[in-house]
Design an enzyme around this catalytic site. Structure first.
Site, short mmCIF file in Angstrom:
data_model
loop_
_atom_site.label_atom_id
_atom_site.label_comp_id
_atom_site.label_asym_id
_atom_site.label_seq_id
_atom_site.Cartn_x
_atom_site.Cartn_y
_atom_site.Cartn_z
N ASP A 40 35.21 -16.57 3.70
CA ASP A 40 35.60 -15.18 3.88
C ASP A 40 35.11 -14.75 5.26
OD1 ASP A 40 36.14 -12.42 3.43
OD2 ASP A 40 35.72 -12.67 1.30
N ASP A 73 38.97 -10.77 6.18
CA ASP A 73 38.68 -9.47 5.58
C ASP A 73 39.26 -8.31 6.39
OD1 ASP A 73 36.85 -7.95 3.62
OD2 ASP A 73 36.25 -7.11 5.55
N GLU A 108 43.67 -10.39 4.30
CA GLU A 108 43.55 -9.25 3.39
C GLU A 108 44.38 -8.12 3.99
OE1 GLU A 108 40.56 -6.24 1.06
OE2 GLU A 108 40.12 -6.81 3.11
N HIS A 113 37.30 -8.76 -6.35
CA HIS A 113 35.99 -8.12 -6.52
C HIS A 113 36.01 -6.64 -6.14
CE1 HIS A 113 36.57 -9.06 -2.38
NE2 HIS A 113 35.50 -8.36 -2.04
N ASP A 114 37.18 -6.12 -5.79
CA ASP A 114 37.27 -4.73 -5.32
C ASP A 114 37.96 -3.81 -6.30
OD1 ASP A 114 36.04 -5.22 -2.86
OD2 ASP A 114 37.92 -5.76 -1.88
C1 NOJ Z 1 37.29 -5.70 1.85
C2 NOJ Z 1 36.35 -6.43 0.95
O1 NOJ Z 1 37.09 -7.14 -0.01
C3 NOJ Z 1 35.42 -5.39 0.36
O2 NOJ Z 1 34.63 -5.91 -0.67
C4 NOJ Z 1 34.59 -4.84 1.48
O3 NOJ Z 1 33.79 -3.78 0.99
C5 NOJ Z 1 35.46 -4.30 2.61
N1 NOJ Z 1 36.56 -5.16 2.94
C6 NOJ Z 1 34.65 -4.15 3.86
O4 NOJ Z 1 34.40 -5.39 4.43
#
Ligand code: NOJ
Ligand code: CA
Length: 532
Positions: A109, A211, A274, A335-336
């Site tokens: 990541d 990311d 992402e 995970h978000d």
């Molecule tokens: C996306 C990530 O998946 C998330 O967990 C993170 O808080 C934010 N980007 C900031 O990096």
């Protein structure tokens, strides 16, 4: 509806990242090896047999780099190291070779758009206005009244600008203040970040999930964001304005193109983005010459209402919009966001898994979703996520989907002998050991789906055609040459008649596989794969 069959892919044999399933590991919560209550790299290595048996092709590991953990690793203070909490570089090398020995690829990541405020680069950058690294971050003067340069709101609420009293300027911080935005317009910063990617590529990693890439080139001079006319409070403060300047600006594509060039200078690596955005925005991240991301994530299934019509509409729209040669990639959890089993209801979890694992393209499976993990209830005193702490009570907090993997009947479900950083939560069908022993479990169903996907060329590389979508049922065809399968999904909790027949290859419900049907009555919440 898409009537014609979308084209099968010619490069499937050579591009490994088109063939298999990617499994996302959230390392804090996968397996602890030293009883400090936090998962680590050695822990992951001890569980590789599980992943091999599950049948996934690759693991993507969320950040394990040195970090003050303000955003649990998404605030990196050294791009070329391992946080002692997760282990050492030697542990990483050991994990990488153990994974490779099992035929598993390893995807890291990479967090390019912000570092930690503790990163030595930022410590230097903030030390004075004329420090050589000042321009590695995005600094601007206050407005004459002292307010931030623009009205931009950070993803976790509050202004996206943080005041630095010592040097008398604001810096951009799209997430937390502890995550200052890096300035990719600065050539030295660019070279340093690409160098960090090279560091891991040289060690042998198979690619990156990049990311929050949409924030790589914010247009600060473009000024304020307009209010979002459709905003309601439950969306959280960040959505109250339209991000017309902060994200998806033209410079982003140049950044991705440079990353891709680097990736392509190594054999068989993959670049995943992402890329949160609308369908049009996501499609742009393939690049006109397919020279940007191999796999720009399309997140629409995370937010589409869970009914046959809406889901089929999203898939048909996606299939029609994909340019020639662009390989699809879908996500149902990470995970978000709330666990898929909680979003759609535990009864629909097998329908959701079937959808994810039988559509065209590369699916990413989030750890625990193969067990039907649902959201954990996190008592206020156990909350860890900075988002929940900053904007409490709106359901934005991510802890419920980040609880430890439940492995076996032992203290803390075998995750740790220490005190787990988040409470251990068992899914309705029990831990890995219980589900492994039960032929009808969610885990065994997911294993069968992944195996079937590997075996059947119609699923791995065939075209897609929408066959019917009515009465809570979505049926689509996957076909490669003469090999053809029908995927039939019942989105309702009642039986549904479907005017198709054939031999049942796999069903979410016991006793159906192997039977031949003239016509099909789907049981409540049933997913079936048929050879017509
Ligand atoms: C996306 C990530 O998946 C998330 O967990 C993170 O808080 C934010 N980007 C900031 O990096
Ligand atoms: Ca540990």
């Amino acid at each position: 509806m898409t009537q014609s069959l979308t084209r099968p892919d010619a490069d499937i044999a050579t591009d490994w990242w088109k063939r298999g399933v990617i499994y996302q590991i959230y390392p804090r919560s996968f397996q602890d090896s030293n009883d400090d209550g936090i998962g680590d790299l050695r822990g992951i290595e001890t569980r590789l047999d599980y992943l091999q048996a599950l049948g996934v092709a690759a693991i993507w590991i969320s950040p394990f780099f040195p970090s003050p953990m303000a955003d649990f690793g998404y605030d990196v203070s050294d791009y070329c190291g391992v946080d002692p909490m997760f282990g050492t570089l030697a542990d990483f090398d050991s994990l990488l070779s153990a994974a490779h020995a099992r035929g598993l690829k390893v995807i890291l990541d990479f967090v390019p758009c912000h570092s930690s405020d503790q990163h030595p680069w930022f410590v230097e950058s903030r030390s004075s206005r004329d420090n050589p690294k000042r321009d590695w971050y995005i600094w601007r003067d206050a407005k004459p009244d002292g307010s931030p340069p623009t009205n931009w709101i950070g993803e976790f609420g509050g202004s996206a600008w943080t005041w630095d009293a010592a040097s008398g300027q604001y810096y951009l911080s799209v997430f937390l203040s502890e995550q200052p935005a890096l300035n990719w317009r600065n050539p030295e910063l660019r070279a340093a970040m690409l160098g960090a990617m090279r560091f891991w590529l040289d060690r042998g990693v198979d690619g990156f999930r990049v990311d929050a890439i949409i924030y790589a080139a914010p247009d600060v001079e473009g000024g304020d964001h307009p209010p979002n006319p459709d905003w309601i409070e439950a969306m959280g403060p960040a959505r109250s304005h339209l991000q017309t300047r902060m994200s998806h600006q033209p410079g982003v594509y140049d950044v991705v193109r440079e990353m891709r060039r680097l990736i392509d200078s190594y054999p068989n690596r993959v670049l995943i983005g992402e890329t949160a955005g609308t369908l049009d925005q996501v499609i742009r991240y393939y690049g006109e010459d397919l020279d940007l991301f191999h796999l720009p994530f399309y997140f629409s299934l995370l937010t589409t209402p869970w009914n046959a019509k809406a889901i089929a509409g999203v898939i048909d729209g996606y299939e029609s919009a994909l340019p020639e040669g662009a390989w699809p990639t879908l996500v149902l959890g990470n995970h978000d966001i709330s666990r898929i089993a909680s979003r759609v209801g535990v009864g629909q979890a097998r329908v959701a898994a079937t959808l994810l694992l039988t559509l065209r393209g590369t699916p990413t499976l989030y750890q625990g979703d193969e067990l039907g993990m649902d959201n954990a209830i996190i008592p206020p005193e156990a909350v860890q996520d900075p988002w929940e702490r900053r904007v409490p009570g709106l359901g934005l907090g991510r802890d419920p989907a980040r609880t430890p993997m439940p492995w076996q009947p032992a203290a803390n479900a075998g995750f740790t002998s220490g005190a787990p950083w988040l409470p251990v939560h068992l899914p309705p069908e029990g831990d890995v050991a219980a589900q492994s022993a039960d032929p009808g479990s969610m885990l065994n169903f997911v294993r069968e789906l992944i195996a079937l996907r590997g075996r059947e060329s119609a699923l791995s590389d065939g075209g897609y055609r929408d066959v019917l979508c009515e009465n809570d049922v979505y049926v689509f065809e996957r076909r490669a040459g003469s090999a053809c399968l029908l995927v039939c999904l019942n989105f309702s909790a009642a039986p549904r008649f479907v005017p198709v027949g054939g031999k049942v290859l796999l069903s979410s419900h016991a006793g159906r596989a192997g039977t031949r049907l003239q016509t099909l009555t789907l049981q409540p919440n049933e997913a079936i794969i048929l050879v017509p």
